[in-house]
Design a protein around this motif. Sequence first.
Motif, PDB file in Angstrom:
ATOM      1  N   ARG A 259       3.541   1.296  12.187  1.00 25.65           N
ATOM      2  CA  ARG A 259       3.601   2.685  12.661  1.00 25.65           C
ATOM      3  C   ARG A 259       2.354   3.090  13.434  1.00 25.65           C
ATOM      4  O   ARG A 259       2.433   3.843  14.410  1.00 25.65           O
TER       5      ARG A 259
ATOM      6  N   ALA B 220       0.841  -1.190   0.000  1.00 22.15           N
ATOM      7  CA  ALA B 220       0.000   0.000   0.000  1.00 22.15           C
ATOM      8  C   ALA B 220       0.882   1.248   0.000  1.00 22.15           C
ATOM      9  O   ALA B 220       1.947   1.278   0.636  1.00 22.15           O
TER      10      ALA B 220
ATOM     11  N   THR C 253       1.709   4.513   1.391  1.00 20.05           N
ATOM     12  CA  THR C 253       1.421   5.211   2.644  1.00 20.05           C
ATOM     13  C   THR C 253       2.075   6.589   2.709  1.00 20.05           C
ATOM     14  O   THR C 253       1.932   7.289   3.705  1.00 20.05           O
ATOM     15  N   GLU C 254       2.774   6.966   1.645  1.00 16.66           N
ATOM     16  CA  GLU C 254       3.303   8.322   1.503  1.00 16.66           C
ATOM     17  C   GLU C 254       2.846   8.842   0.148  1.00 16.66           C
ATOM     18  O   GLU C 254       3.618   8.916  -0.814  1.00 16.66           O
TER      19      GLU C 254
ATOM     20  N   ALA D 128       5.819   3.533  -0.250  1.00 18.48           N
ATOM     21  CA  ALA D 128       5.417   2.864   0.989  1.00 18.48           C
ATOM     22  C   ALA D 128       6.467   3.233   2.032  1.00 18.48           C
ATOM     23  O   ALA D 128       7.662   3.067   1.786  1.00 18.48           O
ATOM     24  N   SER D 129       6.010   3.744   3.168  1.00 17.52           N
ATOM     25  CA  SER D 129       6.939   4.373   4.098  1.00 17.52           C
ATOM     26  C   SER D 129       6.879   3.759   5.490  1.00 17.52           C
ATOM     27  O   SER D 129       5.798   3.525   6.032  1.00 17.52           O
TER      28      SER D 129
ATOM     29  N   LEU E 157       5.032  -1.458   8.631  1.00 19.15           N
ATOM     30  CA  LEU E 157       3.628  -1.833   8.768  1.00 19.15           C
ATOM     31  C   LEU E 157       3.097  -1.709  10.187  1.00 19.15           C
ATOM     32  O   LEU E 157       1.951  -2.092  10.453  1.00 19.15           O
TER      33      LEU E 157
END
Length: 308
Positions: A104, A89, A91-92, A98-99, A102
């Motif tokens: 965070r 996914a 995420t940024e 993707a940052s 999984l």
Amino acid sequence: MPTGCLYAEGVISVSPTGTQIALQLGDVTAQIAQVGASLRSLRIGSVDLVPPYPEDSPTPSCSGVVLAPWPNRVRDGRWDDAGTVRQLAITEPKLGNASHGLLRFTAYEVAQTETAAVLRATIVPQTGYPYLIETAVTYTLTADGIDVVHTLTNRSTGPAPVALGTHPFVTIGDVDPHDLVLRIPAETAIETDERMLPTGTRPADATLREGARLGDVSLDTGFADLTRDADGIVRHSLTAPDGRQVTLWQGEGFDYVQVYTTPAYPGQSLAVAIEPMTAPADALNSGLGIRRLDPDETWTLHWGITLS
């Protein structure tokens, strides 16, 4: 309220970062946030070594968060898993990456004593990462700071690629941060593009190895080829004009570090994160620092913060 909250001695509040776990050993105190298992504050006497932030706000700039099963970024969220292309996914969205793994925004399970806390979370198979990884982080106060131990255990049926990082900010709270001297013992800096993805390397600035005034540098830079002392430990430091020094140390397996400065940290005119990492940005594609754990194999990693 996040699930998994525990009501126990030492819990001081509930916030957007979950239950806050309070630890104390003499005049050394710390707060650990349940969400992200992050080191939220660390203080000796009246001096902050980790800059705190308001309890009613989300974690700023990923402060203190554990980054697994990869730190930093994955280009386009896409990576080659031994010949199989995986899509994580994004995420940024701003940079299309993707940052920071999984976990965070995961509320960890917590157990604690007065001076130590153990936080556990499981990475379950999901989009782009079909592996089952049990993780734990133990924070233990010491007379001069805090020791931190991470474990990752592969519960998958086959080998699993993993890396880990953590994102602590450090300071000496009664000193103007601009006047602190930052030392990073690294030989190599990682160059990046406009998406903060690696494009190559260059020699690290010698002034950082010798010590540079924090107010004179602006960094969001990964470093490699870290210099270890005779005991095998890498030591980064912030030194005040009066000689007091905060040291962030990282043990075996933490072969990289990311250093990030910002004027936007709550309550701070300038803040610096010194982030131990086992792998650099986009490591799931480059393979640098990635470890493939066999089924039921555990990887243990250590770091900490001290004041002298």
